[in-house]
Enzyme design. Structure first.
Site, PDB file in Angstrom:
ATOM      1  N   LYS A   1      -3.121  21.753  -9.079  1.00 32.08           N
ATOM      2  CA  LYS A   1      -2.721  22.751 -10.093  1.00 32.08           C
ATOM      3  C   LYS A   1      -2.125  22.052 -11.317  1.00 32.08           C
ATOM      4  O   LYS A   1      -1.310  21.127 -11.174  1.00 32.08           O
ATOM      5  CB  LYS A   1      -1.671  23.688  -9.503  1.00 32.08           C
ATOM      6  CG  LYS A   1      -2.241  24.590  -8.428  1.00 32.08           C
ATOM      7  CD  LYS A   1      -1.195  25.557  -7.928  1.00 32.08           C
ATOM      8  CE  LYS A   1      -1.803  26.388  -6.805  1.00 32.08           C
ATOM      9  NZ  LYS A   1      -0.798  26.915  -5.897  1.00 32.08           N
TER      10      LYS A   1
ATOM     11  N   GLU B   1       0.858  -1.197   0.000  1.00 34.39           N
ATOM     12  CA  GLU B   1       0.000   0.000   0.000  1.00 34.39           C
ATOM     13  C   GLU B   1       0.886   1.237   0.000  1.00 34.39           C
ATOM     14  O   GLU B   1       1.762   1.400   0.857  1.00 34.39           O
ATOM     15  CB  GLU B   1      -0.953   0.019   1.208  1.00 34.39           C
ATOM     16  CG  GLU B   1      -1.868   1.247   1.130  1.00 34.39           C
ATOM     17  CD  GLU B   1      -3.003   1.265   2.134  1.00 34.39           C
ATOM     18  OE1 GLU B   1      -3.415   0.178   2.626  1.00 34.39           O
ATOM     19  OE2 GLU B   1      -3.487   2.385   2.431  1.00 34.39           O
TER      20      GLU B   1
ATOM     21  N   ASP C   1     -10.968  10.796  -5.389  1.00 31.97           N
ATOM     22  CA  ASP C   1     -12.196  11.604  -5.429  1.00 31.97           C
ATOM     23  C   ASP C   1     -12.025  12.796  -6.367  1.00 31.97           C
ATOM     24  O   ASP C   1     -12.884  13.661  -6.412  1.00 31.97           O
ATOM     25  CB  ASP C   1     -12.501  12.127  -4.014  1.00 31.97           C
ATOM     26  CG  ASP C   1     -11.330  12.910  -3.435  1.00 31.97           C
ATOM     27  OD1 ASP C   1     -10.173  12.490  -3.650  1.00 31.97           O
ATOM     28  OD2 ASP C   1     -11.559  13.954  -2.790  1.00 31.97           O
TER      29      ASP C   1
ATOM     30  N   ASP D   1      -2.098  12.009  -3.150  1.00 27.12           N
ATOM     31  CA  ASP D   1      -2.125  13.482  -3.119  1.00 27.12           C
ATOM     32  C   ASP D   1      -2.592  14.002  -4.473  1.00 27.12           C
ATOM     33  O   ASP D   1      -2.043  13.627  -5.515  1.00 27.12           O
ATOM     34  CB  ASP D   1      -0.725  14.032  -2.803  1.00 27.12           C
ATOM     35  CG  ASP D   1      -0.364  13.844  -1.332  1.00 27.12           C
ATOM     36  OD1 ASP D   1      -1.285  13.703  -0.506  1.00 27.12           O
ATOM     37  OD2 ASP D   1       0.843  13.825  -1.028  1.00 27.12           O
TER      38      ASP D   1
ATOM     39  N   THR E   1     -11.305   5.067   4.260  1.00 27.26           N
ATOM     40  CA  THR E   1     -10.119   5.670   4.880  1.00 27.26           C
ATOM     41  C   THR E   1     -10.460   7.061   5.414  1.00 27.26           C
ATOM     42  O   THR E   1     -11.504   7.622   5.094  1.00 27.26           O
ATOM     43  CB  THR E   1      -8.982   5.795   3.854  1.00 27.26           C
ATOM     44  OG1 THR E   1      -9.405   6.720   2.841  1.00 27.26           O
ATOM     45  CG2 THR E   1      -8.638   4.454   3.231  1.00 27.26           C
ATOM     46  N   ARG E   2      -9.551   7.611   6.187  1.00 27.32           N
ATOM     47  CA  ARG E   2      -9.768   8.956   6.741  1.00 27.32           C
ATOM     48  C   ARG E   2      -9.948   9.981   5.638  1.00 27.32           C
ATOM     49  O   ARG E   2     -10.823  10.845   5.674  1.00 27.32           O
ATOM     50  CB  ARG E   2      -8.554   9.372   7.586  1.00 27.32           C
ATOM     51  CG  ARG E   2      -8.638   8.844   8.978  1.00 27.32           C
ATOM     52  CD  ARG E   2      -7.454   9.145   9.850  1.00 27.32           C
ATOM     53  NE  ARG E   2      -6.514  10.110   9.368  1.00 27.32           N
ATOM     54  CZ  ARG E   2      -6.148  11.209  10.040  1.00 27.32           C
ATOM     55  NH1 ARG E   2      -6.695  11.482  11.190  1.00 27.32           N
ATOM     56  NH2 ARG E   2      -5.222  12.011   9.561  1.00 27.32           N
ATOM     57  N   TYR E   3      -9.127   9.868   4.601  1.00 24.29           N
ATOM     58  CA  TYR E   3      -9.239  10.837   3.512  1.00 24.29           C
ATOM     59  C   TYR E   3     -10.570  10.670   2.774  1.00 24.29           C
ATOM     60  O   TYR E   3     -11.199  11.661   2.376  1.00 24.29           O
ATOM     61  CB  TYR E   3      -8.056  10.699   2.540  1.00 24.29           C
ATOM     62  CG  TYR E   3      -8.070  11.804   1.514  1.00 24.29           C
ATOM     63  CD1 TYR E   3      -7.419  13.008   1.761  1.00 24.29           C
ATOM     64  CD2 TYR E   3      -8.789  11.672   0.333  1.00 24.29           C
ATOM     65  CE1 TYR E   3      -7.473  14.039   0.843  1.00 24.29           C
ATOM     66  CE2 TYR E   3      -8.854  12.699  -0.585  1.00 24.29           C
ATOM     67  CZ  TYR E   3      -8.193  13.878  -0.327  1.00 24.29           C
ATOM     68  OH  TYR E   3      -8.263  14.905  -1.231  1.00 24.29           O
TER      69      TYR E   3
HETATM   70  C1  LIG Z   1      -4.397  12.345   0.533  1.00 24.25           C
HETATM   71  S1  LIG Z   1      -3.445  11.320   1.579  1.00 24.25           S
HETATM   72  C2  LIG Z   1      -4.383   9.799   1.647  1.00 24.25           C
HETATM   73  C3  LIG Z   1      -3.969   8.902   2.781  1.00 24.25           C
HETATM   74  C4  LIG Z   1      -4.714   7.568   2.887  1.00 24.25           C
HETATM   75  N1  LIG Z   1      -4.410   6.692   1.767  1.00 24.25           N
HETATM   76  C5  LIG Z   1      -6.202   7.775   3.009  1.00 24.25           C
HETATM   77  O1  LIG Z   1      -6.938   7.408   2.056  1.00 24.25           O
HETATM   78  O2  LIG Z   1      -6.650   8.307   4.041  1.00 24.25           O
HETATM   79  C6  LIG Z   1      -2.068  10.876   0.530  1.00 24.25           C
HETATM   80  C7  LIG Z   1      -0.931  10.220   1.292  1.00 24.25           C
HETATM   81  O3  LIG Z   1       0.094   9.818   0.389  1.00 24.25           O
HETATM   82  C8  LIG Z   1       1.339  10.045   1.025  1.00 24.25           C
HETATM   83  N2  LIG Z   1       2.391  10.141  -0.011  1.00 24.25           N
HETATM   84  C9  LIG Z   1       2.639  11.173  -0.823  1.00 24.25           C
HETATM   85  N3  LIG Z   1       3.699  10.912  -1.615  1.00 24.25           N
HETATM   86  C10 LIG Z   1       4.129   9.672  -1.278  1.00 24.25           C
HETATM   87  C11 LIG Z   1       5.195   8.846  -1.724  1.00 24.25           C
HETATM   88  N4  LIG Z   1       6.050   9.256  -2.675  1.00 24.25           N
HETATM   89  N5  LIG Z   1       5.350   7.624  -1.160  1.00 24.25           N
HETATM   90  C12 LIG Z   1       4.496   7.205  -0.199  1.00 24.25           C
HETATM   91  N6  LIG Z   1       3.463   7.950   0.259  1.00 24.25           N
HETATM   92  C13 LIG Z   1       3.285   9.165  -0.267  1.00 24.25           C
HETATM   93  C14 LIG Z   1       1.133  11.328   1.795  1.00 24.25           C
HETATM   94  O4  LIG Z   1       2.072  11.510   2.855  1.00 24.25           O
HETATM   95  C15 LIG Z   1      -0.293  11.143   2.313  1.00 24.25           C
HETATM   96  O5  LIG Z   1      -0.327  10.528   3.576  1.00 24.25           O
END
Ligand SMILES: C[S@@+](CC[C@H](N)C(=O)[O-])C[C@H]1O[C@@H](n2cnc3c(N)ncnc32)[C@H](O)[C@@H]1O
Length: 233
Positions: free
Chosen positions: A143, A65, A175, A139, A212-214
């Site tokens: 932009k 994951e 989303d 993420d 998930t939280r997001y």
């Molecule tokens: C919008 S959050 C979603 C978190 C979780 N999957 C959820 O659905 O609640 C995106 C996550 O991806 C992580 N992330 C961003 N770039 C990453 C990378 N290169 N490798 C691993 N994780 C990364 C961020 O730190 C963040 O916690």
């Protein structure tokens, strides 16, 4: 450190976005070391030797994951599937701390953590070693000039495709409609086929899904989850 100053062992679960104190960080490092797949960093593994996944997970199939956030889905999958090993990659240290609390409460042992960038982990995964991968609410980088930072670009998709076994499944949830567009455009260029209707259509979550939280935040804010399933060709 004396017992009096040792943080409560459940502190990870109660952080809720606060910064880690130094003492907490020390215990987090200890707990993480016990869960780390090892030999991921340049210093420990300058030649980028492949990880010994059969040794790490006793020969079980291995899932991955990417960006597990607070770890709810990662721990859920580990608990539901004791016959697999699962590795989570997440650079956000408070997310890692939240995960450690969840691991402790669930008592799962088939889980390893890379507290860093998924690209470093993918560098040391053996070719065709992973049976399933999850990219859940990556993420969004909304932009236009930042779209090239999204995970669904060659820089990430090529190493992921290399690590996945032929026939393995890659699940993406998002989303953001423009992220759906880029995912459907880019992922198939890197050795994946979109399964438009299998096992469900994109509006419905996978049968073994836990929100998930997001995703909860996205729903509260009125956005629509999309659940995309790809197979590695
Ligand atoms: C919008 S959050 C979603 C978190 C979780 N999957 C959820 O659905 O609640 C995106 C996550 O991806 C992580 N992330 C961003 N770039 C990453 C990378 N290169 N490798 C691993 N994780 C990364 C961020 O730190 C963040 O916690």
């Amino acid at each position: 450190m004396s017992k009096q100053t040792r943080p409560h062992r459940n502190f990870y679960g109660r952080l809720k976005g606060k910064s880690l104190k130094a003492a907490q960080k020390r215990y987090l490092d200890e707990d993480l070391a016990a869960l780390s797949p090892g030999a991921v960093g340049w210093e420990e593994n300058p030649d980028r030797r492949p990880l010994d996944l059969p040794g790490l997970f006793e020969g079980k199939p291995v899932w991955l994951e990417i960006g597990f956030g607070g770890g709810e889905h990662l721990v859920h999958q580990a608990a539901q599937n004791p016959d697999i090993g699962i590795i989570g990659a997440e650079p956000y240290i408070n997310g890692v701390a939240m995960l450690l609390g969840k691991i402790r409460r669930a008592g799962v042992e088939n889980l390893a953590v890379h507290a860093g960038d998924a690209r470093d982990l993918m560098d040391v995964l053996p070719a065709a070693s992973i049976d399933r991968a999850f990219l859940l609410y990556p993420d969004p980088w909304p932009k236009a000039r930042h779209h090239r930072r999204r995970f669904v670009t060659a820089e990430h998709l090529d190493p992921l495709a290399r690590a996945l076994k032929p026939g393995s499944v890659f699940r993406v949830a998002t989303d953001i409609e423009d992220y759906v567009r880029q995912t459907l455009q880019e992922v198939p260029k890197h050795g994946f086929k979109w399964l438009a209707n299998a096992p469900q259509d994109w509006r419905r979550p996978w049968p073994d899904w836990i929100s998930t939280r997001y995703e909860q935040k996205a729903l509260r804010e009125g956005r629509t989850p999309h659940y995309l399933t790809f197979v590695r060709e």
